[in-house]
Design a protein around this motif. Structure first.
Motif, PDB file in Angstrom:
ATOM      1  N   PRO A  69     -48.464   9.800 -17.463  1.00  0.00           N
ATOM      2  CA  PRO A  69     -47.629   9.933 -16.300  1.00  0.00           C
ATOM      3  C   PRO A  69     -47.781  11.209 -15.697  1.00  0.00           C
ATOM      4  N   ARG A  70     -48.658  11.963 -16.075  1.00  0.00           N
ATOM      5  CA  ARG A  70     -48.832  13.314 -15.409  1.00  0.00           C
ATOM      6  C   ARG A  70     -50.404  13.096 -14.686  1.00  0.00           C
ATOM      7  N   VAL A 102     -51.205   6.662 -26.540  1.00  0.00           N
ATOM      8  CA  VAL A 102     -50.563   5.939 -26.037  1.00  0.00           C
ATOM      9  C   VAL A 102     -49.300   7.041 -25.547  1.00  0.00           C
ATOM     10  N   TYR A 103     -48.424   6.685 -24.621  1.00  0.00           N
ATOM     11  CA  TYR A 103     -47.502   7.394 -23.872  1.00  0.00           C
ATOM     12  C   TYR A 103     -46.117   6.827 -23.854  1.00  0.00           C
ATOM     13  N   ASP A 104     -45.181   7.689 -23.793  1.00  0.00           N
ATOM     14  CA  ASP A 104     -43.760   7.396 -24.257  1.00  0.00           C
ATOM     15  C   ASP A 104     -43.212   6.918 -23.009  1.00  0.00           C
ATOM     16  N   GLN A 105     -43.398   5.554 -22.272  1.00  0.00           N
ATOM     17  CA  GLN A 105     -43.053   4.978 -21.320  1.00  0.00           C
ATOM     18  C   GLN A 105     -43.038   3.490 -21.306  1.00  0.00           C
ATOM     19  N   ASP A 106     -42.093   2.958 -20.577  1.00  0.00           N
ATOM     20  CA  ASP A 106     -41.935   1.391 -20.807  1.00  0.00           C
ATOM     21  C   ASP A 106     -42.302   0.811 -19.490  1.00  0.00           C
ATOM     22  N   ALA A 107     -42.306  -0.334 -19.290  1.00  0.00           N
ATOM     23  CA  ALA A 107     -43.015  -1.162 -18.136  1.00  0.00           C
ATOM     24  C   ALA A 107     -41.828  -0.702 -16.785  1.00  0.00           C
ATOM     25  N   ASP A 109     -40.822   2.204 -16.060  1.00  0.00           N
ATOM     26  CA  ASP A 109     -41.466   3.621 -15.614  1.00  0.00           C
ATOM     27  C   ASP A 109     -42.615   3.492 -14.590  1.00  0.00           C
ATOM     28  N   LEU A 110     -43.689   2.375 -15.287  1.00  0.00           N
ATOM     29  CA  LEU A 110     -44.858   2.173 -14.499  1.00  0.00           C
ATOM     30  C   LEU A 110     -44.538   1.454 -13.143  1.00  0.00           C
ATOM     31  N   ILE A 111     -43.440   0.570 -13.136  1.00  0.00           N
ATOM     32  CA  ILE A 111     -43.064  -0.296 -12.138  1.00  0.00           C
ATOM     33  C   ILE A 111     -42.577   0.786 -11.040  1.00  0.00           C
ATOM     34  N   ARG A 112     -41.889   1.823 -11.249  1.00  0.00           N
ATOM     35  CA  ARG A 112     -41.064   2.470 -10.368  1.00  0.00           C
ATOM     36  C   ARG A 112     -42.386   3.379  -9.849  1.00  0.00           C
ATOM     37  N   ARG A 113     -43.310   3.845 -10.646  1.00  0.00           N
ATOM     38  CA  ARG A 113     -44.569   4.963 -10.155  1.00  0.00           C
ATOM     39  C   ARG A 113     -45.216   4.220  -9.177  1.00  0.00           C
ATOM     40  N   LEU A 114     -45.549   2.570  -9.541  1.00  0.00           N
ATOM     41  CA  LEU A 114     -46.336   2.083  -8.772  1.00  0.00           C
ATOM     42  C   LEU A 114     -45.737   1.646  -7.337  1.00  0.00           C
ATOM     43  N   HIS A 115     -44.406   1.544  -7.443  1.00  0.00           N
ATOM     44  CA  HIS A 115     -43.744   1.152  -6.273  1.00  0.00           C
ATOM     45  C   HIS A 115     -43.629   2.380  -5.320  1.00  0.00           C
ATOM     46  N   ARG A 116     -43.734   3.631  -5.945  1.00  0.00           N
ATOM     47  CA  ARG A 116     -43.810   4.771  -5.404  1.00  0.00           C
ATOM     48  C   ARG A 116     -45.522   5.129  -4.699  1.00  0.00           C
ATOM     49  N   ASP A 117     -46.320   5.100  -5.545  1.00  0.00           N
ATOM     50  CA  ASP A 117     -47.560   5.462  -5.497  1.00  0.00           C
ATOM     51  C   ASP A 117     -48.496   4.454  -4.605  1.00  0.00           C
ATOM     52  N   ALA A 118     -48.102   3.191  -4.714  1.00  0.00           N
ATOM     53  CA  ALA A 118     -48.971   2.340  -4.429  1.00  0.00           C
ATOM     54  C   ALA A 118     -48.195   0.952  -3.903  1.00  0.00           C
ATOM     55  N   PRO A 119     -47.473   1.518  -2.435  1.00  0.00           N
ATOM     56  CA  PRO A 119     -46.645   0.317  -2.384  1.00  0.00           C
ATOM     57  C   PRO A 119     -47.005  -0.853  -1.534  1.00  0.00           C
TER      58      PRO A 119
END
Length: 246
Positions: A69-70, A102-107, A109-119
């Protein structure tokens, strides 16, 4: 308009190219290919999806636990390079090789990041009717929609009545890809019942005829609702499974 996808496993580059060529030649109703990201194979899903372009729209599966996530998301340049504008985000199981990072995140978390970083990318999430209670799955779907998911790819269904019940969970206007897979042996049937807790009608039999009949019924179900369908051929030739249906 109803779209139809075939899920192809990226076991090798040559094998994937051959399967895509077979779909192009034999299944004119297909307009999309979706590719899972499986840690036991070296070909990542977004690179496998590049092989499907430009014949098809392509949807790579992304495992949230694989991405730091970083750090920048490593697949975004490949999506842009190959004109891939849709992804399916899942949390991802722990790898068999425990040395894998692997990293401590679930779907979510990644959905939220994609919505922000790759709209510009349409993000789908998973719907699993078997992993938890009906109410908990409904709540999980709502969390994914709130995070930015545009719709869902379901786990394979085997009973239209169960599909109909789950269709009531999903808000109007949400894109849904209803899934079916091939089960052609008693061990496979027992696996889905015991491991995945899948629900089958009493009339289900692990025969090609039964699987083809359900594939046709699922496609009609999706078309009646203006939604989509995807098919996962397992241990069966994709043409033998779906020719004449798609």
């Amino acid at each position: 308009m109803t779209r139809v996808s075939v899920e192809l496993v990226p076991r090798s580059r040559s094998g994937l190219r051959a399967e895509i060529a077979q779909v192009v030649a034999a299944l004119p109703g297909v307009d999309t290919v979706n590719i899972p990201d499986l840690t036991r194979y070296s070909l990542r899903s977004w690179l496998g999806c590049a092989f499907a372009r430009p014949h098809y729209r392509a949807v790579p599966h992304l495992r949230a636990v694989d991405f730091d996530p970083r750090e920048p998301l490593p697949f975004l340049p490949a999506l842009d390079e190959h004109g891939i504008t849709e992804v399916l985000v899942v949390t991802g199981d722990a790898p068999a090789d425990m040395s894998a990072k692997v990293y401590d995140q679930d779907a979510v978390d990644l959905i939220r990041r994609l919505h922000r970083d790759a709209p510009h990318v349409t993000v789908y999430a998973g719907l699993d009717p078997y992993r938890q209670s009906f109410a908990r799955e409904r709540d999980y779907l709502e969390r994914k929609l709130d995070a930015g998911a545009a719709g869902f790819f379901t786990q394979p269904f085997f009973d239209l009545r169960v599909m109909d019940a789950y269709s009531d969970l999903i808000p109007d206007g949400t894109q849904v890809w209803w899934g079916a897979t091939s089960i052609l042996t008693e061990p496979s049937l027992n696996y889905w019942r015991a491991r995945n807790h899948a629900v089958f009608p009493r009339t289900f039999t692990p025969t090609l005829e039964c699987n083809r009949a359900f594939a046709a019924d699922l496609l009609a179900f999706a078309r009646d609702r203006g939604q989509h369908a995807y098919f996962m051929p397992v241990k069966v030739d994709v043409q033998e499974y779906l020719e004449g249906i798609l």
